[in-house]
Design a protein around this motif. Structure first.
Motif, PDB file in Angstrom:
ATOM      1  N   GLN A 196       0.814  -1.215   0.000  1.00  0.00           N
ATOM      2  CA  GLN A 196       0.000   0.000   0.000  1.00  0.00           C
ATOM      3  C   GLN A 196       0.851   1.269   0.000  1.00  0.00           C
ATOM      4  O   GLN A 196       0.305   2.374   0.028  1.00  0.00           O
ATOM      5  CB  GLN A 196      -0.925  -0.005   1.228  1.00  0.00           C
ATOM      6  N   LEU A 197       2.168   1.101  -0.031  1.00  0.00           N
ATOM      7  CA  LEU A 197       3.077   2.239  -0.096  1.00  0.00           C
ATOM      8  C   LEU A 197       3.630   2.380  -1.503  1.00  0.00           C
ATOM      9  O   LEU A 197       3.796   1.389  -2.214  1.00  0.00           O
ATOM     10  CB  LEU A 197       4.244   2.040   0.880  1.00  0.00           C
ATOM     11  N   SER A 198       3.932   3.603  -1.907  1.00  0.00           N
ATOM     12  CA  SER A 198       4.607   3.787  -3.189  1.00  0.00           C
ATOM     13  C   SER A 198       6.034   3.253  -3.071  1.00  0.00           C
ATOM     14  O   SER A 198       6.565   3.063  -1.979  1.00  0.00           O
ATOM     15  CB  SER A 198       4.625   5.263  -3.574  1.00  0.00           C
ATOM     16  N   SER A 199       6.663   3.016  -4.212  1.00  0.00           N
ATOM     17  CA  SER A 199       7.992   2.409  -4.192  1.00  0.00           C
ATOM     18  C   SER A 199       9.016   3.279  -3.474  1.00  0.00           C
ATOM     19  O   SER A 199       9.864   2.771  -2.729  1.00  0.00           O
ATOM     20  CB  SER A 199       8.456   2.119  -5.623  1.00  0.00           C
ATOM     21  N   ASP A 200       8.940   4.604  -3.657  1.00  0.00           N
ATOM     22  CA  ASP A 200       9.927   5.459  -2.995  1.00  0.00           C
ATOM     23  C   ASP A 200       9.653   5.574  -1.502  1.00  0.00           C
ATOM     24  O   ASP A 200      10.582   5.711  -0.696  1.00  0.00           O
ATOM     25  CB  ASP A 200      10.016   6.838  -3.657  1.00  0.00           C
ATOM     26  N   GLU A 201       8.378   5.478  -1.103  1.00  0.00           N
ATOM     27  CA  GLU A 201       8.062   5.478   0.327  1.00  0.00           C
ATOM     28  C   GLU A 201       8.602   4.215   0.995  1.00  0.00           C
ATOM     29  O   GLU A 201       9.252   4.285   2.050  1.00  0.00           O
ATOM     30  CB  GLU A 201       6.550   5.587   0.528  1.00  0.00           C
ATOM     31  N   ARG A 341       3.021   6.917   5.173  1.00  0.00           N
ATOM     32  CA  ARG A 341       3.006   7.655   3.897  1.00  0.00           C
ATOM     33  C   ARG A 341       3.438   9.107   4.087  1.00  0.00           C
ATOM     34  O   ARG A 341       4.262   9.638   3.327  1.00  0.00           O
ATOM     35  CB  ARG A 341       1.601   7.602   3.303  1.00  0.00           C
ATOM     36  N   ARG A 345       6.880  10.874   2.759  1.00  0.00           N
ATOM     37  CA  ARG A 345       6.798  11.968   1.795  1.00  0.00           C
ATOM     38  C   ARG A 345       7.452  13.217   2.339  1.00  0.00           C
ATOM     39  O   ARG A 345       8.103  13.982   1.593  1.00  0.00           O
ATOM     40  CB  ARG A 345       5.314  12.212   1.467  1.00  0.00           C
TER      41      ARG A 345
END
Length: 357
Positions: A196-201, A341, A345
């Motif tokens: 559920q996290l973006s790749s950079d997160e 998240r 960010r």
């Protein structure tokens, strides 16, 4: 009545005694109701609504009690992390020297390091608990950060607070212990949330565990008392007032550390990223100017901003470790995911990777 009461053993006579000890000599509790409130992970809170005899208008009609969690794992974690002794000792020993807004304490007792403890506090209703998931307005964020001046400025680089066992401060040994705990809990955190996290997160959360710098550093100047878990769920807010009025609760993580970690932790978790990007420069500047008015000197704004950027990683530690070590709930998972998240960010937005080492 046991020396450490529970919600089940508290009676009208005990509540009457607490009111009279607080200066309400003529007050007598005739009867009361007890209603669970809040969504705490480590402790449970109960509102006691009082029916009184012979009471002046200044006598409180309700109080809030705080007690150990019913969940065995949460209680064990709280004792291991010294959460219960920290909060009781905060009200007993530290509160009088601070100007940050907190509830008045009517009773504070603990057996050893816990888990048996009890607090009886002022009920700040109709102020509302902040909503970590929804985030807050710029006005609330500004008010919340300015309240931190009343915690940080009175204890700024105060070495008399160092070496207090229950309070603690980061040493090379404890920093390494926290790093080890982060690394040990990271796989469980990623198993639960990585999809559920973006790749950079996900990448920066993992990289924190590989680093040797922030957030796993020994105490250094400047330092002060810090809340550590200063976020919306731990604030009671009156948004009708202009500016909003904010009071801080849940002092289970109080310690000595970098003041700007509290500021970064709050803004990173408490505001939606777009709103935070617009407001954080002005809010940090307001905080800095208030520190200066409160007597802090020799601390240029450029250093303050650098410490703020480094402080973006404070939220990683709380989020990852708490996700695995407290009782899992649906709201808890939603909250920890939102925090992961937003903190990720925040660090990425401010290019804070340079502080990871």
């Amino acid at each position: 009545m046991p020396s450490i009461p529970t919600p089940e053993t508290i009676d009208a006579a005990w509540l009457t005694e607490r009111l009279r000890e607080a200066g309400h000599a003529g007050a007598a509790v005739r009867q009361f109701t007890a209603t669970p409130i809040g969504t705490g992970q480590m402790a449970k809170s109960v509102r006691f609504e009082l029916s009184l005899n012979g009471a002046a208008a200044t006598v409180p009609r309700s109080l809030v009690g705080k007690f150990p969690s019913d969940d065995p794992m949460s209680r064990q974690t709280a004792v291991q992390l010294r959460n219960y002794i920290k909060e009781v000792s905060f009200y007993r020993e530290l509160r009088p020297r601070l100007t940050i807004s907190v509830p008045r304490c009517y009773f504070a007792a603990i057996e050893g390091d816990g888990p048996e403890f009890a607090l009886l506090l002022e009920d700040l209703a109709p102020r509302q608990q902040g909503n970590q998931l929804a985030g807050c307005s710029e006005a609330v964020a500004s008010a919340a950060v300015l309240e931190l001046v009343g915690l940080h400025a009175p204890t700024w680089c105060d070495r008399s607070l160092l070496g207090i066992g229950w309070l603690g401060e980061a040493t090379a040994e404890t920093a390494e212990m926290v790093r080890g705990l982060y690394r040990a809990t990271l796989p469980g955190f990623l198993d639960r949330f990585a999809g559920q996290l973006s790749s950079d997160e996900a990448a920066i959360i993992s990289r924190v565990g590989e680093g040797t710098g922030a957030p796993f550093l020994p105490l250094r100047d400047p330092f002060s008392l810090i809340h550590v878990d200063y976020r919306l769920d731990n604030l009671l807010i009156d948004e009708v007032s202009n500016p909003p009025r904010v009071a801080a609760v849940d002092w289970q993580t109080i310690t000595m550390g970098s003041p700007l970690s509290d500021v970064a932790y709050f803004l990173g978790a408490g505001m939606q990223p777009e709103a935070r990007r617009r407001a954080e420069g002005d809010i940090v500047r307001e905080y800095y100017e208030a520190l200066c008015r409160a007597g802090v000197s020799g601390y240029p704004f450029e250093r303050c901003w650098e410490d703020y950027r480094r402080g973006t990683f404070a939220g990683f530690v709380v989020t990852v470790i708490a996700t695995v070590m407290v009782q899992q709930t649906a709201r808890g998972d939603e909250m920890f995911l939102a925090m992961a998240r937003r903190h990720s960010r925040h660090a990425l937005d401010l290019g804070a990777e340079e502080f990871l080492g």
